[in-house]
Design an enzyme around this catalytic site. Structure first.
Site, PDB file in Angstrom:
ATOM      1  N   HIS A 270      89.894 -59.928  23.004  1.00  0.00           N
ATOM      2  CA  HIS A 270      89.829 -58.722  23.853  1.00  0.00           C
ATOM      3  C   HIS A 270      90.305 -59.130  25.237  1.00  0.00           C
ATOM      4  CE1 HIS A 270      88.733 -54.911  25.332  1.00  0.00           C
ATOM      5  NE2 HIS A 270      87.410 -54.956  25.267  1.00  0.00           N
ATOM      6  N   HIS A 309      98.208 -54.898  18.728  1.00  0.00           N
ATOM      7  CA  HIS A 309      97.118 -54.090  19.254  1.00  0.00           C
ATOM      8  C   HIS A 309      96.560 -53.254  18.124  1.00  0.00           C
ATOM      9  CE1 HIS A 309      94.952 -51.273  21.824  1.00  0.00           C
ATOM     10  NE2 HIS A 309      95.022 -52.218  22.726  1.00  0.00           N
ATOM     11  N   ASP A 365      98.286 -57.540  28.105  1.00  0.00           N
ATOM     12  CA  ASP A 365      97.978 -58.909  28.527  1.00  0.00           C
ATOM     13  C   ASP A 365      99.186 -59.824  28.574  1.00  0.00           C
ATOM     14  OD1 ASP A 365      95.164 -58.554  28.732  1.00  0.00           O
ATOM     15  OD2 ASP A 365      95.120 -58.404  26.562  1.00  0.00           O
TER      16      ASP A 365
END
Ligand SMILES: CC(C)(COP(=O)(O)OP(=O)(O)OC[C@H]1O[C@@H](n2cnc3c(N)ncnc32)[C@H](O)[C@@H]1OP(=O)(O)O)[C@@H](O)C(=O)NCCC(=O)NCCS
Length: 430
Positions: A270, A309, A365
């Site tokens: 995460h 994702h 990210d």
């Protein structure tokens, strides 16, 4: 979006075990899992359950906060496209929007900004307890401890049924998240804590609390930081937000519910992913090694961190915005040499069948770590940055949950697969 469930039709189900047919309403594209309990083989049968171990196909709530279309790569907060908010808004304006549902008036925004910066200061005893941590303690562990500490300093936050108490805790959460994060950062570096300055804005305060009161703040970096925080502010029912809602459903105080989110974010799948991306980029070292690394990914020896994702099966819209922000930051700080590795990795992955077939694209990210590093923020602080950004989302979702008349304590069911009843065996006989 309508606030009342929209009945769209019915679902007819025939149970082959009994031959019986049932009719269930379809509302908002869903059937109520509890309706299935009517499907029984006998009177003492518990009734049919759904099995969904990672909540892949379970709507856990009805929410009016964030809209996400993973196939189309669309993200909107309260209806406003993320691209417009990143281009025109500020982090605290977005925080207000998430919490209250509408953009603030100029007066509301001014009052909110003042309330937040005034509350950024954290009690001295929190600073004292941080001193007890090892110098190399992970700042996310310290952040968890800090929020545990806040829950004891604000016992009135237990009154989750009180609107004013809820708002106090919400403001404190957004205000104090960066301060505790900065305290952890300074502690790791063996440096004194820098107190927030209420005459400065929120993001400038973050940089000063991190790097020292004398740090010369470039407004372009402040803006880039604000954009990063906006991009992280909410993402509907992700792992940490679901944790905040589930723990908050026990009616624990806001700080403790938020702590569940901090803990979930700490995990490498995460919030820890941006830290893992930088570690991966450093390991790869140069664009020449990208193809060898890709072979490892395809033979399942490594994950391409920052790719893939649960919901986006398209380019994460936040990744596009961050890629743009990289240019602005590198204009001030000089280009991060790992950018070349990241760009080569992205290009190779996007042209590779393994990634195309699985619809794996860069997520938020993939590039955020490069910006944080350029800002001088070390990798172990990346997840703290994510937590600062996500704080408004957590509290907005918590508030929605606590006011939702459908909400009860979260308590999933299980399929028991253990042994049947058996008699205890004395230790001497085992
Ligand atoms: C984000 C993530 C946890 C989503 O997981 P998920 O929805 O459960 O997706 P799955 O694990 O089912 O992935 C589907 C397929 O793609 C592969 N895959 C997913 N992400 C991958 C990645 N980053 N690198 C390599 N392969 C990946 C899986 O191995 C799986 O392959 P298979 O069908 O042949 O078994 C996952 O993509 C991941 O671990 N990414 C890296 C960590 C990361 O960047 N997290 C930040 C999210 S914002």
């Amino acid at each position: 979006m309508s606030t009342e469930p929209q009945v769209e039709g019915t679902l007819s189900v025939t149970d082959s075990r009994t031959g019986q047919t049932y009719e269930f309403p379809i509302t908002d594209g869903t059937v109520r899992a509890t309706d299935l309990r009517q499907i029984k083989t006998s009177d003492d049968d518990f009734g049919l359950m759904t099995y969904d171990p990672a909540f892949m196909n379970t709507a856990s709530c009805r929410s009016a906060i964030t809209y996400l279309d993973g196939d189309a790569g669309v993200l909107r907060y309260r209806g406003y496209p993320i691209e417009q908010l990143a281009a025109k808004s500020t982090f605290l304006e977005v925080a207000w929007l998430l919490i209250h549902g509408e953009l603030p008036t100029a007066k509301e925004l001014e009052g909110f900004e003042k309330q937040i910066v005034d509350r950024m200061v954290v009690q001295a005893e929190v600073g004292e307890s941080i001193k007890a941590f090892a110098r190399n303690a992970h700042p996310m562990g310290i952040l968890e401890a800090g929020f545990g500490h806040l829950s004891t300093l604000y016992p009135e936050a237990k009154q989750v049924e009180s609107g004013p108490e809820r708002m106090e805790a919400i403001i404190n959460t957004i205000a104090k998240m960066p301060t505790i994060g900065a305290m952890a950062f300074r502690h790791n570096q063996g440096k004194d804590i820098v107190a927030p300055d209420p005459s400065l804005d929120y993001s400038t305060n973050i940089l000063k609390m991190f790097f020292g009161a004398d740090y010369e703040v470039d407004p372009r970096l402040v803006r880039a930081l604000d954009i990063l925080l906006i991009l992280h502010a909410d993402h509907e029912q992700n792992c940490s937000t679901s944790a905040v809602r589930a723990v908050g459903s026990s009616q624990v105080d806001t700080y403790s519910a938020v702590n569940a989110g901090i803990a979930a974010l700490y995990g490498p799948l995460h919030g820890g992913a941006n830290e893992a991306v930088l570690v991966m980029l450093r390991e790869i070292g140069s664009a020449d090694n990208v193809s060898d690394f890709m072979d490892k990914v395809k033979s399942r020896e490594a994950l391409l961190m920052g790719f893939g994702h649960r919901v986006y099966k398209n380019y994460d819209p936040r990744a596009t915005i961050i890629k743009g922000a990289c240019d602005d930051v590198f204009e001030v700080t000089g280009v991060n040499p790992l950018l070349e590795v990241a760009v080569a990795l992205e290009a190779t992955a996007l042209a590779d069948d393994f990634f195309i077939q699985r619809k794996l694209y860069p997520n938020v990210d993939f590039y955020s770590g490069l910006i944080y590093e350029a800002l001088g923020i070390p990798t172990e602080m990346f997840t703290v940055m994510f937590a600062i950004g996500r704080a408004p989302g957590w509290v907005a979702q918590w508030l929605e949950m606590i006011q939702d008349k459908d909400q009860k304590i979260s308590r999933p069911r299980q399929i028991y697969i253990g042994s049947g009843e058996r008699d205890y065996v004395e230790v001497s006989a085992r």
